[in-house]
Design a protein around this motif. Structure first.
Motif: not given
Lengths: 271, 265
Positions: B83-89, B93-94, B97, B122, B124
């Motif tokens: 998952v892109d590191p810029t997406l704070p997930l 939260r995952l 979805l 997170p 990541q």
């Protein structure tokens, strides 16, 4: 005093309206690594400007139409697998841009101030522009809120989303349309060349302070608003071009957000 | 009345898939029933993921059919992805979805896979094993009829692999769903498998793990080394590691956790 002039407040309102949309939408541009997509789509605005002048309508509608057309064409052409998406996008966007410039060259007797399109002319916005910014911006934001979870899921793993029954193509298309509309309304504020920066810089600056996607979207909107207000204030004080001043302010905010001393400011709920 | 076998969850018949001029799958027949673990093995590039995508309905076959039980719900765990590191997930939260899940519900699913402590982490920052368990929990939340795991061992260390398979086996017994497992390596998965389908663009051989490992087609595909290396996986460790990497001593009366003072083992 210049601060009391109506055109200044009108410009501020327009800029703030654009920042409120580009912040949250820009988060998805960053998460989905679509900066090049935003940039290319912005370049097709030249085709839209030519279209607008030809048809005698506001270039804003021409730009929206051209960007939507390119986005649709891109999705249709993505079915073939020989050319990579970014190659395809580059062909469509730059072909469109060149076609627009050539068309403008053919129009006799019409002087187009290309510079104001390239870098924006926020101090020249009219009230009707402000209404359009807030009207179209609200629609884009509303669509974003409605599609929020689906878009996040498609961003995390499109195949998984599709396997679970999400209409991935429709969701991606809707997102592209939102970007197209945003480009059309942002063009007057920061200009074609700098639209992408309003999408990605506030979002990138917001990352450090956000522990959830929603907080990042709101932080990006807030940072965008601060960039618009401070950039315009700077532009008026030092008589610098408004669009680039806003982007300089946004870049400065991004630089500040990376300062190591700010690491404690993350908005967190961790246990 | 005679006891009738329930219809399969998924029934694949004569499946053929081509990309441009390359035939990736041809003449594939395959049934998956409730409560069984079917493992798909084959070398890299054998078309395993393509077959999975066809079963999930993500691609149109050139010929043949994929029949799914009406209202079949998949729990799909794709190959390890980033998952892109810029997406704070965070994990919670995952799990929410694309549908919102209550915290209690998420916590319950996570504890079922032994990963409740990751809920606020997170994405990541998860290890390979943690990530697979979180994705498994996410699949469980959908109450699947069929769990589809594509190369679930990628990025999971060797001792974690056995634990992950035990978990899949336990969940299958508990929930009664069918499991389709994809692996390029049979000896890692054979203990947890009822039926093996060995494929390389077509089905080479199928049967119990024991039979397949002795099948000439299997030996041709993977070489006699593969059959011999199975022995490696029958030896016993004197200790194991739990998800956090802490040492678990294996006593006859069950595992106990020994806390290592931060140094690890």
């Amino acid at each position: 005093m210049i601060w009391e002039a109506e055109f200044v407040w009108r410009a501020m309102m327009a800029g703030v309206g654009v920042a409120l949309v580009t912040g949250p939408l820009g988060c998805f541009v960053v998460w989905r690594r679509m900066a090049y997509f935003g940039n290319s789509l912005a370049h097709t605005a030249f085709l839209g400007i030519a279209l607008g002048i030809l048809l005698g309508i506001d270039p804003m509608f021409g730009i929206a139409a051209a960007a939507i057309a390119v986005a649709l064409l891109l999705v249709m052409m993505q079915r073939q697998t020989q050319l990579a998406d970014d190659t395809l996008l580059g062909i469509l966007a730059h072909g469109g841009m060149a076609l627009g410039l050539v068309t403008l060259g053919f129009m006799e007797g019409i002087r187009v101030d290309l510079l104001s399109y390239l870098f924006g002319d926020v101090l020249a916005v009219r009230w009707s522009d402000v209404w359009w910014i807030y009207g179209a911006g609200s629609v884009a934001l509303l669509a974003l809120i409605l599609l929020w979870r689906s878009l996040l899921m498609v961003t995390v793993h499109p195949e998984l989303a599709a396997a679970e029954g999400a209409p991935v193509l429709a969701i991606r298309l809707a997102f592209m349309l939102m970007i197209a509309v945003t480009i059309a309304i942002a063009m007057k504020i920061v200009g074609i060349l700098l639209i992408t920066s309003m999408l990605i810089i506030p979002a990138a600056a917001a990352r450090r302070f956000s522990s959830t996607p929603e907080r990042m979207a709101m932080a990006a909107a807030a940072i965008g608003v601060v960039a618009v207000v401070s950039g315009m204030a700077g532009s008026i004080t030092w008589d610098t071009p408004a669009g680039p001043s806003i982007v300089v302010a946004a870049t400065a905010l991004f630089a500040i957000s990376r300062l190591p001393a700010l690491s404690g400011f993350a908005i967190r709920r961790e246990t | 009345m005679t006891r009738q076998e329930p219809p399969p969850l998924v029934s694949v018949k004569g499946l053929r898939v081509s990309f441009e001029d390359r035939r990736v799958l041809d003449g594939i027949d395959l049934d998956i029933r409730s409560g069984e673990i079917v493992t798909l093995i084959g070398p890299n590039g054998a078309g395993k993921t393509t077959l999975v995508r066809a079963i999930l309905g993500l691609l149109k076959p050139e010929a043949g059919t994929v029949l799914r039980k009406p209202n079949l719900t998949f729990g799909y765990v794709p190959q390890r992805f980033a998952v892109d590191p810029t997406l704070p997930l965070t994990v919670s939260r995952l799990l929410s979805l694309p549908r919102k899940r209550g915290r209690a519900e998420s916590e319950q699913a996570l504890s079922e896979v032994g990963a409740a402590y990751t809920i606020d982490k997170p994405i990541q920052g998860l290890s390979g094993g943690e990530f697979q368990r979180v994705m498994l929990a996410r699949a469980l939340l959908r109450r699947p009829d069929l769990l589809v795991l594509d190369e679930p061992l990628q990025g999971v260390d060797v001792s974690g692999q056995a634990a992950l398979f035990e978990l899949v086996g336990r969940l299958r017994r508990l929930h009664g769903f069918g499991v389709l497992l994809v692996s390029h390596d049979l000896h890692l998965v054979m203990r947890a498998t009822d039926r093996v389908i060995c494929m390389n663009h077509h089905v080479c051989c199928h049967g119990t793990p024991h039979d397949v490992t002795r099948h000439p087609e299997y030996l041709r595909l993977f070489g006699p080394e593969a059959a011999r290396s199975l022995a490696v996986y029958t030896h016993m460790h004197d200790h194991d590691h739990d998800l956090r990497g802490e040492v678990v001593t294996l006593h006859e009366d069950g595992p106990t956790t020994r806390r290592a003072g931060g140094g690890g083992s």
